[in-house]
Design a protein around this motif. Structure first.
Motif, mmCIF file in Angstrom:
data_model
loop_
_atom_site.group_PDB
_atom_site.id
_atom_site.type_symbol
_atom_site.label_atom_id
_atom_site.label_comp_id
_atom_site.label_asym_id
_atom_site.label_seq_id
_atom_site.Cartn_x
_atom_site.Cartn_y
_atom_site.Cartn_z
ATOM 1 N N VAL A 95 74.538 28.594 57.514
ATOM 2 C CA VAL A 95 74.250 29.612 58.826
ATOM 3 C C VAL A 95 73.613 28.002 59.818
ATOM 4 O O VAL A 95 73.027 27.190 59.013
ATOM 5 C CB VAL A 95 73.342 29.539 57.540
ATOM 6 C CG1 VAL A 95 71.975 30.426 58.453
ATOM 7 C CG2 VAL A 95 74.093 31.163 56.558
ATOM 8 N N ASP A 96 73.285 28.858 60.855
ATOM 9 C CA ASP A 96 72.650 27.736 61.564
ATOM 10 C C ASP A 96 73.507 25.923 61.956
ATOM 11 O O ASP A 96 72.970 25.424 62.177
ATOM 12 C CB ASP A 96 71.633 27.253 62.029
ATOM 13 C CG ASP A 96 71.157 28.842 62.427
ATOM 14 O OD1 ASP A 96 71.490 29.848 62.914
ATOM 15 O OD2 ASP A 96 69.482 29.224 61.768
ATOM 16 N N SER A 152 71.740 32.411 62.771
ATOM 17 C CA SER A 152 70.631 32.546 61.237
ATOM 18 C C SER A 152 70.798 34.648 61.716
ATOM 19 O O SER A 152 70.403 35.070 60.548
ATOM 20 C CB SER A 152 69.471 32.055 60.969
ATOM 21 O OG SER A 152 69.347 32.065 62.230
ATOM 22 N N TYR A 187 71.473 36.705 58.260
ATOM 23 C CA TYR A 187 70.303 36.829 57.997
ATOM 24 C C TYR A 187 69.010 37.183 58.169
ATOM 25 O O TYR A 187 68.129 39.002 58.080
ATOM 26 C CB TYR A 187 68.857 36.086 56.803
ATOM 27 C CG TYR A 187 69.575 34.611 56.409
ATOM 28 C CD1 TYR A 187 69.789 35.294 54.859
ATOM 29 C CD2 TYR A 187 70.020 34.030 56.666
ATOM 30 C CE1 TYR A 187 70.264 34.824 53.590
ATOM 31 C CE2 TYR A 187 70.006 32.302 56.038
ATOM 32 C CZ TYR A 187 70.102 32.637 54.494
ATOM 33 O OH TYR A 187 71.127 32.371 52.976
ATOM 34 N N TYR A 234 64.541 35.018 60.341
ATOM 35 C CA TYR A 234 64.727 34.028 59.133
ATOM 36 C C TYR A 234 64.432 32.913 59.625
ATOM 37 O O TYR A 234 64.180 32.840 61.129
ATOM 38 C CB TYR A 234 66.047 34.545 59.386
ATOM 39 C CG TYR A 234 66.675 32.859 58.165
ATOM 40 C CD1 TYR A 234 66.241 33.451 56.683
ATOM 41 C CD2 TYR A 234 67.383 31.918 58.313
ATOM 42 C CE1 TYR A 234 67.001 32.248 55.900
ATOM 43 C CE2 TYR A 234 68.336 30.962 58.167
ATOM 44 C CZ TYR A 234 67.345 30.717 56.721
ATOM 45 O OH TYR A 234 67.821 30.171 55.094
ATOM 46 N N ASP A 294 64.187 28.210 58.260
ATOM 47 C CA ASP A 294 64.573 27.502 57.674
ATOM 48 C C ASP A 294 63.036 26.471 56.870
ATOM 49 O O ASP A 294 62.694 26.589 57.717
ATOM 50 C CB ASP A 294 65.875 27.353 57.329
ATOM 51 C CG ASP A 294 66.645 27.262 56.671
ATOM 52 O OD1 ASP A 294 66.046 27.348 54.709
ATOM 53 O OD2 ASP A 294 67.751 26.376 56.143
#
Ligand SMILES: NC(=O)c1ccc[n+]([C@@H]2O[C@H](COP(=O)([O-])OP(=O)(O)OC[C@H]3O[C@@H](n4cnc5c(N)ncnc54)[C@H](O)[C@@H]3O)[C@@H](O)[C@H]2O)c1
Ligand SMILES: O=c1ccn([C@@H]2O[C@H](COP(=O)(O)OP(=O)(O)O[C@H]3OC[C@@H](O)[C@H](O)[C@H]3O)[C@@H](O)[C@H]2O)c(=O)[nH]1
Length: 390
Positions: free
Chosen positions: A254-255, A328, A332, A336, A338
């Motif tokens: 993710v990312d 993301s 998600y 989202y 983080d």
């Protein structure tokens, strides 16, 4: 039965009754196992599911620590069940683990997340306070949110200074993103219940301990989509990556997988919880980080290490493209965000309980992925070979 067991101050440990809410989950199942195998304590295990503790609910063999009559399962939803207060009253200590705690839910089911982590925990705190019962409540490292350091310029040397990233229970601020980043619904609900518990301690004398787990991982964590959980479900990273490895699919970063985490072996972490249970004088009124500051990796490094370890334990070579980047938003959905980095300060738990984590990341992944392979590889093969219905 308790013969010979003493606390950290040399006092004999008396058997107690524990009301464990969320006992059927990942952490609960390991804690129940530890309590049954190594202590004389009794557990009133509360959950809506019991698959992960089934082995403990079967009649046990004989022997001094036999758990035959020491664990009792109560299938109930704490949202709406009047039996809860009675169970808390019957116990000496309540441990609350119940929560929605998978990031895929925080931005897509924010109401359920807030209700689960704040509203549903309220009666538990209230019953403990009113009945003068001790409470160990499970919060999260996510209450710290982002580090101060992540707001500094990328090339600032201060980013290397621990003062800007190490997370301390009694000093670090809680830094969340804006409301539209619904990721923080979980952290915010956990923070408010921590504040409420703390206030119950200050104003009404509630005996409490708050635990902030830093990415505990190990066997029985979450589920493998399509095998023992919904096909479209998104569990936490250990189960996501295990699922990809078992299915010989690329791991999704993710990312770019730049976020950093410290991972701790569930069995090390459970030792810390047992010390809290058996040393109330040292644990009451405390908030404890429980993590392993030596096991830090980026998510990308975690993916690389899991790929190597899985090859070793399964005997299968890794696939040509072991990982792929994914945004993301795609993974998600909207909202989202983080945590950038999570290094727990260990001063307080060290001082109060003399506890330290032991297991390296490589070793904990080796035992966990051996378990994943043994438990799921055959089922996945069968699921993959099933003809797709036309
Ligand atoms: N595993 C981690 O690394 C980690 C990290 C930070 C915080 N935590 C916290 O630790 C606690 C336990 O986490 P886990 O990893 O074992 O999660 P888990 O999802 O495996 O376990 C939670 C259990 O609570 C039960 N539950 C939820 N709502 C309930 C309700 N209304 N009534 C009855 N039972 C209910 C669930 O069925 C589940 O079995 C949670 O509070 C979580 O926020 C865990
Ligand atoms: O397939 C995946 C899954 C996850 N990830 C990333 O891996 C990292 C860790 O993700 P996890 O799903 O394990 O969850 P997080 O560490 O973000 O939060 C967790 O930590 C504290 C607890 O309170 C909760 O259990 C959970 O919120 C995140 O950066 C996430 O974006 C991937 O890159 N790929």
């Amino acid at each position: 039965m308790a013969s010979g067991r003493v606390d950290l101050d040399g006092n004999p440990i008396k058997p107690i009754t524990i009301c464990m809410i969320g006992a059927g989950g990942f952490i609960g199942s390991h804690l129940c196992e530890k309590l049954m195998n190594e202590t004389p304590h009794r557990v009133l295990a509360v959950d809506v599911y019991n698959d992960k503790i089934k082995q403990l609910l079967e009649p046990s063999g004989s022997g001094e620590l036999s758990w035959a009559d020491r664990i009792q399962f109560h299938r109930l939803n704490i949202k709406n069940d009047s039996r809860l207060e009675g169970l808390i009253k019957m116990a000496d200590l309540t441990i609350n683990l119940a929560a929605i705690c998978t990031p895929a839910d925080y931005n897509t089911r924010p109401l359920d997340t807030i209700y689960s982590n704040f509203i549903d925990a309220l009666p538990v705190v209230k019953y403990c306070s009113e009945n003068s019962k001790r409470l160990i409540h499970f919060s999260t490292c996510e209450v710290y949110g982002k580090t101060i350091g992540c707001f500094l310029p990328k090339d600032s040397p201060l980013r290397q200074d621990p003062a800007y990233y190490v997370l301390k229970e009694d000093a670090s601020p809680c830094i969340f993103g804006p409301i539209e980043k619904q990721r923080w619904s979980y952290a915010c609900a956990k923070q408010l219940i921590e504040r409420l518990i703390y206030a119950e301690g200050a104003e009404n004398g509630l005996e409490f301990t708050i635990v902030r787990p830093f990415n505990w991982i190990g066997p029985r964590m979450d589920f493998i989509p399509g095998i023992d959980g919904p096909s479209e479900g998104v569990p936490r990273v250990l189960a996501c990556f295990s699922n990809n490895l078992l299915r010989r699919e690329p791991l999704k970063l993710v990312d770019g997988g730049q976020s950093q985490r410290t991972f701790i072996y569930i069995k090390d972490a459970i030792e810390a919880v047992l010390l809290m249970i058996e040393n109330p004088a040292r644990a009451n009124g405390q908030i404890f980080n429980v993590g392993n500051p030596n096991n830090e990796v980026t998510v990308r490094q975690l993916a690389e290490m899991m790929t190597q370890v899985y090859s070793k334990v399964s005997g299968e070579s890794s696939i040509e493209t072991p990982s792929v980047d994914v945004s993301s938003k795609e993974f998600y959905g909207e909202g989202y965000d983080d945590s950038d980095k999570r290094i727990p300060d260990m001063t307080i738990i060290n001082r109060q309980l003399g506890w330290n984590p032991k297991t390296s990341l490589w070793d904990l992944l080796e035992s966990t992925l051996t378990y994943q392979h043994r438990t799921y590889a055959e089922a996945i093969k069968k699921a993959i070979s099933k003809p797709v219905a036309s």
